[in-house]
Design an enzyme around this catalytic site. Sequence first.
Site, PDB file in Angstrom:
ATOM      1  N   THR A   1       0.859  -1.324  -0.108  1.00  0.00           N
ATOM      2  CA  THR A   1       0.145   0.049   0.006  1.00  0.00           C
ATOM      3  C   THR A   1       0.885   1.319  -0.034  1.00  0.00           C
ATOM      4  O   THR A   1       1.948   1.265   0.679  1.00  0.00           O
ATOM      5  CB  THR A   1      -0.872  -0.100   1.286  1.00  0.00           C
ATOM      6  OG1 THR A   1      -1.614  -1.051   1.296  1.00  0.00           O
ATOM      7  CG2 THR A   1      -1.782   1.306   1.409  1.00  0.00           C
TER       8      THR A   1
ATOM      9  N   ASP B   1      -7.274  -2.740   5.307  1.00  0.00           N
ATOM     10  CA  ASP B   1      -6.927  -1.697   6.364  1.00  0.00           C
ATOM     11  C   ASP B   1      -6.785  -0.295   5.811  1.00  0.00           C
ATOM     12  O   ASP B   1      -6.899   0.721   6.298  1.00  0.00           O
ATOM     13  CB  ASP B   1      -5.650  -2.215   7.027  1.00  0.00           C
ATOM     14  CG  ASP B   1      -4.361  -2.024   6.473  1.00  0.00           C
ATOM     15  OD1 ASP B   1      -4.586  -2.374   5.198  1.00  0.00           O
ATOM     16  OD2 ASP B   1      -3.333  -1.957   6.927  1.00  0.00           O
TER      17      ASP B   1
END
Lengths: 170, 141
Positions: free
Chosen positions: B6, B37
């Site tokens: 990410t 998340d």
Amino acid sequence: HETVQSEEYPLVVSTWPFVEAVRAAWKAVDGGSSAVDAVVEGCSTCEELRCDGTVGPGGSPDENGETTIDALIMDGLTMEVGAVAAMRYVTDGIKAAKLVMRHTEHTLLVGEKASEFAISMGLPGPTNLSSPESMETWTKWKDGRCQPNFRKNVSPANSCGPYSPTHYLQ
Amino acid sequence: LHSHDTISMAVIDRMGHIAVGTSTNGATFKIPGRVGDGPIVGSSAYAVEEVGACCATGDGDIMMRFLPCYQVVESMRLGMDPKLAANDAIARIAKKFPDFLGAVVALNKKGEHAGACHGWTFKYSVRSPAMKDVEVFTVLP
């Protein structure tokens, strides 16, 4: 591995060696942009570059071969947050998150409704988020009996679905 | 099982204001509808003007149960330096999930930064006025 101290502001920090993203954020913030706008510049750069195939369109196909986008932005001054999750058909994750933060009272929009919101507020779309690479990855996975996957306690365990729960835990 | 990357970024601007952001296309071969998340505030990123910020990456399915970035910022608020706060947040997860892959970067108001990771070698990137270009820091598990 001590804590590293930097001299002064501005400052940009990012996970991974996404150097071009950090350069873009730096250029913005060093030129006087706000922290929020610099974050958008940096993360948008990774979406355009498809950093590691894990940011932006064209990567990480799901079980159906579709790519979807998750993104978040937070202003540490006002504690405002905008986020989108499982967003389909729109490539600009961080810009969509900023639209949620700036133009709604909400924090998180999800799925196809997040896409509708983003497009209605001016972002490009609907766009096919797959790429030849992501479809090839997905095809190989299907040919390999959908292994590995994130299912557990289901039958069949070693091939593609449809799946049903196994009962040994009861 | 899979690697999950990410971009999670923190910026302090010339006014000293802090913002964070993340963007990801999630985990490969995830079940349709899965959210990790990335868009969860306090998990992949968190920023509090008076304290600092945190960025996280890794196995979002596990990490989002621990709100590691909220934890990092709150630990710094209570006086931990960034390195200790980052290590503590990772250790809490590793205690329950010794096989998880993940990392956090902690950044305080003074511009001090540090990373911590588990299960893989982590790298993060920084650009400050003292640097001629972006510098990449390596964090060992």
